[in-house]
Structures are given as C-alpha cells and as structure tokens.
Design a protein around this motif. Sequence first.
Motif, mmCIF file in Angstrom:
data_model
loop_
_atom_site.group_PDB
_atom_site.id
_atom_site.type_symbol
_atom_site.label_atom_id
_atom_site.label_comp_id
_atom_site.label_asym_id
_atom_site.label_seq_id
_atom_site.Cartn_x
_atom_site.Cartn_y
_atom_site.Cartn_z
ATOM 1 N N TYR A 89 6.909 55.954 1.664
ATOM 2 C CA TYR A 89 6.884 54.616 2.245
ATOM 3 C C TYR A 89 6.672 53.573 1.152
ATOM 4 C CZ TYR A 89 6.184 56.859 6.798
ATOM 5 O OH TYR A 89 6.322 57.613 7.942
ATOM 6 N N PHE A 103 4.784 47.636 5.766
ATOM 7 C CA PHE A 103 5.296 48.917 5.300
ATOM 8 C C PHE A 103 6.796 49.017 5.516
ATOM 9 C CE2 PHE A 103 1.549 51.231 4.144
ATOM 10 C CZ PHE A 103 0.532 50.705 4.919
ATOM 11 N N GLY A 104 7.422 49.850 4.714
ATOM 12 C CA GLY A 104 8.818 50.162 4.916
ATOM 13 C C GLY A 104 8.998 51.149 6.054
ATOM 14 N N THR A 105 10.242 51.416 6.375
ATOM 15 C CA THR A 105 10.579 52.272 7.508
ATOM 16 C C THR A 105 10.451 53.762 7.199
ATOM 17 O OG1 THR A 105 12.889 51.981 6.852
ATOM 18 C CG2 THR A 105 12.068 50.610 8.659
ATOM 19 N N GLY A 106 10.176 54.097 5.955
ATOM 20 C CA GLY A 106 9.938 55.482 5.581
ATOM 21 C C GLY A 106 11.205 56.267 5.289
#
Lengths: 112, 121
Positions: A89, A103-106
């Motif tokens: 992430y 946070f990013g989308t992973g």
Amino acid sequence: QSVLTQPPSVSGAPGQRVTISCGGISSSIGAGYDVHWYQQLPGAAPKLLIYLTNTRPSGVPDRFSGSKSGTSASLVIAGLQAEDEGYYYCQSSDIRLSAPCVFGTGTKVTVL
Amino acid sequence: QVQLQESGPGLVKPSQTLSLTCNVSGGSIRSGSYYWSWIRQPAGKDLEWIGRIYSSGSTKYNPSLNSRVIISIDTSKNQFSLRLTSVTAADTAVYYCARLVVGPSPYFDYWGQGALVTVSS
C-alpha cells in the motif's frame, strides 16, 4: 474512495524486477507530499517499507526502492523473492480532503 | 522497541458504540515527535485512516467518519482509545492502532497487530 490508485496485482518470477505504481492527484502527491509504502504479509499487520518517498527503515532490504514524479510514485522490488508475496500500500496526504493520511488501493504481489 | 497492542470487545451490536484501547510500551506517548492513530481494514478491502491524536489531546479525524469518532488519550497509562458510535455492519473490520510520525508528510512507523471487531446482533 481512495485518491491514490494502485494496480490490483503484479506478478513476477523469483529474481525479477517488479514495479508498483501509485497514482495520485494534484492535491496529494502532486501537491508535494511525500509517499510512504507499507508491506502487508498474509495474516499480519502492515509494516513500514519506505518512508519519505525513498528512505528505507533499518532492516528493510535494499531491493526495495521508491521514487516520485509529478502526481505519481513507484515502488520497485528488484530481485523478487518468495517472501515478498503479499499486499503493498502507498500512503500520502491530501490537502483537499484535509486528511493527513490517505492510503492507496493496494497491490497484490504474486511470486510465480 | 516500541510496541502497540489493541484491546476491546470483538463483537458489538448494531447501533451501539465500538470501543478499543491501544496500550503503548517501549516509548512514551507524551513524545512530541508522534501522533497516535487508528486505522481500519474490512476483510479483503483497503486500509482506511480513522483519525489521530496528539499528546496534548488535539485530534483530527477522517472527514468521512468525523461525526461518529472520538479518540482520546490517557498519558498516565500510556494508552489511547477509540470510540465509534452508531455502528453498522459496514464497520466490521480489523482495527489497527499505530504511531504516526509528525511532519509535513506523516507516516506510520509502528503498528499494533490488529483487533477484529464484528458488528452483528
């Protein structure tokens, strides 16, 4: 809805180089905020992997590196190993959302 | 070595209040270099920042949860807490506490192991 977009998955054979992108917008990465990366192995809590865009905490192998350009950032794993399989992430801040942490989308990394 | 440990009920009924505590060891929660934060992760989904608190008691919350969240701190016990009101099934998640490094671009350097909270009647 995250403001940081990552590819859902990347894969590679052991020893290969993989790159994970983190696409932001003008109010996050494009506004000059640093990017940080976390590794989440199966069943575990996230662990800090890269901070302030390109700095590795003590104990993190140097095959992990980070960079940033414009409104996006990248994490490179050079020399992929079986123990690298897990989720990654990115994280930054967003002035428009008044949120110090987004946070990013992973991305799921699979070692073939 | 700093360690964080979440504790609290693993099952909460809908419309009730979720309460978790994070105990910090190996370092003082009074340090001016850090915030103390909560993050959650529904099963199979992304991480979501909930909010953070400073040792002074100053707080900042995720705008999407702002009306339902209260984070408090007890410096005498070296712990901080999360209260999330009017919960629904959508609040079912693993809740992490973490230390957030102060700066223009804050980041989480230490995390707890996580606590699964299920919202169900």
